[in-house]
Design an enzyme around this catalytic site. Structure first.
Site, PDB file in Angstrom:
ATOM      1  N   LYS A  87      28.381  46.260  39.081  1.00 38.95           N
ATOM      2  CA  LYS A  87      27.956  46.179  37.966  1.00 38.95           C
ATOM      3  C   LYS A  87      27.669  44.779  37.539  1.00 38.95           C
ATOM      4  O   LYS A  87      26.546  44.728  36.818  1.00 38.95           O
ATOM      5  CB  LYS A  87      29.555  46.084  37.112  1.00 38.95           C
ATOM      6  CG  LYS A  87      30.242  47.468  37.325  1.00 38.95           C
ATOM      7  CD  LYS A  87      31.351  47.149  35.830  1.00 38.95           C
ATOM      8  CE  LYS A  87      32.121  48.606  36.490  1.00 38.95           C
ATOM      9  NZ  LYS A  87      33.354  49.114  35.502  1.00 38.95           N
ATOM     10  N   ALA A 132      35.826  44.082  35.055  1.00 40.72           N
ATOM     11  CA  ALA A 132      36.414  44.939  33.766  1.00 40.72           C
ATOM     12  C   ALA A 132      36.407  44.140  31.584  1.00 40.72           C
ATOM     13  O   ALA A 132      36.729  44.747  31.276  1.00 40.72           O
ATOM     14  CB  ALA A 132      37.586  45.802  34.293  1.00 40.72           C
TER      15      ALA A 132
HETATM   16  P1  NDP Z   1      36.855  42.156  39.797  1.00 40.18           P
HETATM   17  O1  NDP Z   1      37.405  42.502  41.626  1.00 40.18           O
HETATM   18  O2  NDP Z   1      36.270  41.859  38.959  1.00 40.18           O
HETATM   19  O3  NDP Z   1      38.331  41.054  38.496  1.00 40.18           O
HETATM   20  C1  NDP Z   1      39.877  41.476  39.318  1.00 40.18           C
HETATM   21  C2  NDP Z   1      40.445  40.774  38.907  1.00 40.18           C
HETATM   22  O4  NDP Z   1      41.707  40.900  39.577  1.00 40.18           O
HETATM   23  C3  NDP Z   1      40.349  39.402  38.454  1.00 40.18           C
HETATM   24  O5  NDP Z   1      40.509  39.345  37.170  1.00 40.18           O
HETATM   25  C4  NDP Z   1      40.972  38.659  40.268  1.00 40.18           C
HETATM   26  O6  NDP Z   1      41.351  37.245  39.562  1.00 40.18           O
HETATM   27  C5  NDP Z   1      42.325  39.415  39.768  1.00 40.18           C
HETATM   28  N1  NDP Z   1      42.911  39.771  41.311  1.00 40.18           N
HETATM   29  C6  NDP Z   1      42.709  40.046  42.245  1.00 40.18           C
HETATM   30  N2  NDP Z   1      43.780  40.399  42.726  1.00 40.18           N
HETATM   31  C7  NDP Z   1      44.084  39.364  42.258  1.00 40.18           C
HETATM   32  C8  NDP Z   1      46.302  39.627  42.640  1.00 40.18           C
HETATM   33  N3  NDP Z   1      46.481  39.679  43.768  1.00 40.18           N
HETATM   34  N4  NDP Z   1      46.539  38.204  41.566  1.00 40.18           N
HETATM   35  C9  NDP Z   1      46.529  37.983  40.454  1.00 40.18           C
HETATM   36  N5  NDP Z   1      45.304  38.509  39.825  1.00 40.18           N
HETATM   37  C10 NDP Z   1      44.311  39.618  40.923  1.00 40.18           C
HETATM   38  O7  NDP Z   1      37.535  43.932  39.097  1.00 40.18           O
HETATM   39  P2  NDP Z   1      37.039  44.409  38.148  1.00 40.18           P
HETATM   40  O8  NDP Z   1      37.693  43.586  36.579  1.00 40.18           O
HETATM   41  O9  NDP Z   1      35.666  45.085  37.919  1.00 40.18           O
HETATM   42  O10 NDP Z   1      38.453  45.925  38.751  1.00 40.18           O
HETATM   43  C11 NDP Z   1      40.179  45.437  37.999  1.00 40.18           C
HETATM   44  C12 NDP Z   1      40.567  46.479  37.827  1.00 40.18           C
HETATM   45  O11 NDP Z   1      40.533  47.705  36.615  1.00 40.18           O
HETATM   46  C13 NDP Z   1      40.688  47.208  39.108  1.00 40.18           C
HETATM   47  O12 NDP Z   1      41.498  48.130  40.101  1.00 40.18           O
HETATM   48  C14 NDP Z   1      40.181  48.894  38.617  1.00 40.18           C
HETATM   49  O13 NDP Z   1      39.944  50.254  39.007  1.00 40.18           O
HETATM   50  C15 NDP Z   1      40.065  49.335  36.980  1.00 40.18           C
HETATM   51  N6  NDP Z   1      39.467  49.377  36.507  1.00 40.18           N
HETATM   52  C16 NDP Z   1      39.322  51.245  35.645  1.00 40.18           C
HETATM   53  C17 NDP Z   1      38.569  51.462  34.980  1.00 40.18           C
HETATM   54  C18 NDP Z   1      39.263  53.306  33.710  1.00 40.18           C
HETATM   55  O14 NDP Z   1      38.558  53.328  33.453  1.00 40.18           O
HETATM   56  N7  NDP Z   1      40.124  53.164  34.150  1.00 40.18           N
HETATM   57  C19 NDP Z   1      37.016  50.559  34.195  1.00 40.18           C
HETATM   58  C20 NDP Z   1      37.165  49.451  35.212  1.00 40.18           C
HETATM   59  C21 NDP Z   1      37.490  48.586  36.284  1.00 40.18           C
HETATM   60  P3  NDP Z   1      40.756  36.419  40.395  1.00 40.18           P
HETATM   61  O15 NDP Z   1      39.737  35.506  39.304  1.00 40.18           O
HETATM   62  O16 NDP Z   1      41.645  34.899  39.833  1.00 40.18           O
HETATM   63  O17 NDP Z   1      40.135  36.591  41.601  1.00 40.18           O
END
Ligand code: NDP
Length: 277
Positions: A72, A137
């Site tokens: 994105k 997201a």
């Molecule tokens: P990104 O990879 O950009 O961000 C992931 C986020 O999750 C970061 O804040 C990361 O923190 C955090 N994270 C990952 N693993 C862990 C963990 N084990 N413990 C704590 N925090 C964690 O992904 P997106 O933001 O694009 O997507 C996030 C979720 O939202 C996905 O599961 C996606 O499927 C869902 N989504 C749903 C949509 C819908 O239409 N319903 C639309 C878009 C997304 P850090 O920065 O510390 O790594």
């Protein structure tokens, strides 16, 4: 003489991985409902191949692409022009292609707000809200959340710098701040909790204290699944009034993309009910 029917306009989803995506089903049902002649395909593309894949799709006559993890922010940088929502988020989930020119939009935020306020009937103005996560997201939803006029908005992320950067990029005043997960235990319960992390998806419990939730809390998980997601399970066991997952956002953001591409907005309600069953 019988005429050959026109070939469908081509759209698709580019991301990695994409094989379990529901977007082809959603857009096919939207097209049937609105009488639009289009096809929708999946492009499984890793980071290094993104630009080539998008330009190749356009050169082959493709009209538009949805963009998902991990592209994105790259899509935002690649587009020739971007909507206000995409610019505010620094992320693009919808590309429209016109003679090689790429226009970027972000429909995640409007899809999320529509689901929460219209489908789930939750007011956001004057409420205390916490967004867990600061990835792509979260970037899409925090600006539109602030536009609703909450009493306060807290952004919590495992990596604090990412949450700080998001707050700085928003360039907004008001009660908005970033915290680490370690600081969550000192905070009171919130009216609305939004999970925008992938925490728990590897089987571990989400790292949030139950004190963030009380019996008036509405918990919304952007993640969706056929079963309760780890966040929804956590929210229910922490005593939330309601906990829902992100099927409605998925369908609403797709409907917004469809409207941008085709100029007609499909009805979403029946499809949300069907997918979330
Ligand atoms: P990104 O990879 O950009 O961000 C992931 C986020 O999750 C970061 O804040 C990361 O923190 C955090 N994270 C990952 N693993 C862990 C963990 N084990 N413990 C704590 N925090 C964690 O992904 P997106 O933001 O694009 O997507 C996030 C979720 O939202 C996905 O599961 C996606 O499927 C869902 N989504 C749903 C949509 C819908 O239409 N319903 C639309 C878009 C997304 P850090 O920065 O510390 O790594």
């Amino acid at each position: 003489m019988t005429q050959t029917p026109p070939s469908p306009d081509r759209y698709g989803l580019v991301g990695h991985p994409v094989e379990h995506s529901r977007s082809p089903l959603i857009h096919t049902l939207f097209a049937r409902q609105t009488g639009q002649n289009l096809s929708y395909e999946l492009l499984d593309v890793e980071a290094a191949g993104f630009e080539t894949a998008v330009r190749g799709f356009g050169a082959a006559g493709g009209k538009g692409l949805n963009v998902t993890v991990p592209h994105k922010e790259t899509a935002f940088a690649l587009c020739d022009e971007c909507s206000e929502a995409a610019t505010a988020a620094g992320a693009v989930n919808t590309i429209s292609i016109d003679e090689g020119r790429l226009r970027g939009d972000n429909t995640d935020g409007v899809g999320f707000i529509r689901d929460v306020t219209l489908n789930q009937r939750q007011a956001l103005a004057g409420r205390s809200i916490i967004v867990l996560g600061a990835g792509g997201a979260a970037r899409g939803v925090v600006g539109p959340l602030l536009d609703q006029g909450p009493a306060e908005l807290v952004i919590a992320n495992r990596t604090k710098e990412r949450a700080d950067r998001l707050v700085a990029d928003l360039k907004r005043t008001g009660d908005l701040r970033a915290v680490t997960f370690a600081e969550l235990a000192a905070l009171p319960a919130f009216d609305v909790l939004v999970n925008a992390t992938s925490a728990g998806l590897q089987g571990e419990a989400p790292p949030f204290p139950a004190s963030l939730v009380d019996d008036g809390s509405f918990c919304y998980d952007l993640v969706y699944s056929q079963h309760d997601t780890p966040f929804v399970t956590w929210a229910k066991s922490s005593g939330a009034e309601r906990a829902v997952q992100g099927w409605g956002m998925l369908v609403e953001q797709a409907a917004e993309s469809f409207a941008i591409w085709r100029g007609v907005r499909p009805d979403t309600r029946a499809l949300i009910a069907q997918l979330a069953r």
